[in-house]
Scaffold this active site. Structure first.
Site, PDB file in Angstrom:
ATOM      1  N   GLY A 101       0.829  -1.202   0.000  1.00  0.00           N
ATOM      2  CA  GLY A 101       0.000   0.000   0.000  1.00  0.00           C
ATOM      3  C   GLY A 101       0.867   1.258   0.000  1.00  0.00           C
ATOM      4  N   GLU A 108      10.747  -4.539   1.554  1.00  0.00           N
ATOM      5  CA  GLU A 108      10.091  -5.206   2.684  1.00  0.00           C
ATOM      6  C   GLU A 108      10.192  -6.718   2.547  1.00  0.00           C
ATOM      7  OE1 GLU A 108       6.228  -3.444   2.294  1.00  0.00           O
ATOM      8  OE2 GLU A 108       6.573  -2.107   3.999  1.00  0.00           O
TER       9      GLU A 108
HETATM   10  O1  DER Z   1       3.133  -0.898   2.147  1.00  0.00           O
HETATM   11  C1  DER Z   1       3.250  -1.726   3.071  1.00  0.00           C
HETATM   12  O2  DER Z   1       3.337  -2.943   2.897  1.00  0.00           O
HETATM   13  C2  DER Z   1       3.254  -1.191   4.451  1.00  0.00           C
HETATM   14  O3  DER Z   1       3.699  -2.167   5.342  1.00  0.00           O
HETATM   15  C3  DER Z   1       1.865  -0.684   4.770  1.00  0.00           C
HETATM   16  O4  DER Z   1       0.920  -1.254   3.909  1.00  0.00           O
HETATM   17  C4  DER Z   1       1.427  -0.968   6.180  1.00  0.00           C
HETATM   18  O5  DER Z   1       0.272  -0.239   6.344  1.00  0.00           O
HETATM   19  P1  DER Z   1      -0.018   0.590   7.679  1.00  0.00           P
HETATM   20  O6  DER Z   1       0.309   2.010   7.365  1.00  0.00           O
HETATM   21  O7  DER Z   1      -1.458   0.354   7.927  1.00  0.00           O
HETATM   22  O8  DER Z   1       0.882   0.034   8.766  1.00  0.00           O
END
Ligand code: DER
Length: 235
Positions: A101, A108
């Site tokens: 997101g 990651e």
């Molecule tokens: O982009 C990602 O994978 C991040 O970990 C993110 O999606 C995590 O979302 P959060 O802002 O709700 O912790």
């Protein structure tokens, strides 16, 4: 807010359980939940390994480590980590996740794989059964800019007619990741998302795809803060 409190609860619980005093190499994820992970690590204070090094999963993650005056490390120097803690956009019954997101999912996933233990921290909205139920923006796919149009056609062909290039808001044109790539968001229906590993494999094989925001069979545990102040832990 209840959501922020639940993020903090998940993060604190996970840090207390999985970041042990003897741990030296710690991966820090991206997003709005991991700041609470860093907050708890700082609160652990002096009774921890003095040589601790923190490896970021992108620019935002690096700034978090630097701003907390923690020792910044590079994955080139520390390719095997004790533990990485990260957020997620949605987590299914088998702890498979949609991530990306925040368009940080390549680094990651590298640090998730580099870690002996990978743990998810999230608020109650992410605790799901089948991926795509709550996070409806689609599977984030990091792609080589050169290949984006070809990949849009491919993804539409294999089951995501609404696949679209992720456009920037405060910049003309598409968002550009920390790696200089584009992101395509590809929504797939439950018939695909109930078997995320097969979908991950199919997307990953498309030439030009750099990384897919489906993290399958990787998490050791997931911590969800709840609105009532409890924590749900799934393994
Ligand atoms: O982009 C990602 O994978 C991040 O970990 C993110 O999606 C995590 O979302 P959060 O802002 O709700 O912790």
């Amino acid at each position: 807010s209840a959501i922020e409190a639940s993020k903090r609860l998940a993060a604190y619980t996970a840090v207390d359980k999985h970041i042990l005093p003897e741990h030296k190499y710690i991966g820090i994820g991206s997003g709005s939940t991991v700041p609470y992970v860093v907050e708890r690590i700082v609160a652990q204070g002096a009774a921890v390994n003095k040589d601790r090094v923190f490896i970021p999963t992108g620019f935002q993650s690096k700034e978090l480590i630097v701003d907390a005056n923690l020792q910044l490390g590079d994955v080139d120097q520390y390719p095997t980590l004790d533990v990485t803690i990260d957020g997620a956009d949605e987590v299914d019954a088998d702890l498979n996740c949609i991530k990306g997101g925040g368009a940080c999912h390549l680094r990651e996933k590298v640090l998730a794989e580099a870690a002996i233990t990978w743990v998810i921290v999230a608020d109650f909205r992410k605790n799901s059964s089948v991926l795509g139920t709550t996070y409806k923006k689609g599977v984030p796919v990091e792609v080589a800019p050169f290949a984006y149009a070809k990949l849009l056609a491919n993804l539409r062909m294999i089951g995501s007619p609404d696949a679209a290039l992720r456009m920037a808001v405060n910049k003309a044109g598409p968002i550009v990741t920390d790696n200089g790539n584009f992101v395509i968001d590809a929504p797939f229906g439950p018939e695909y998302m109930k078997d995320p590993l097969t979908l991950l494999t199919r997307i990953k094989m498309l030439t030009g795809v750099v990384e897919v925001g489906l993290f399958c069979h990787m998490a050791k545990a997931a911590y969800f803060g709840n609105e009532d102040g409890s924590v749900t832990v799934r393994h």
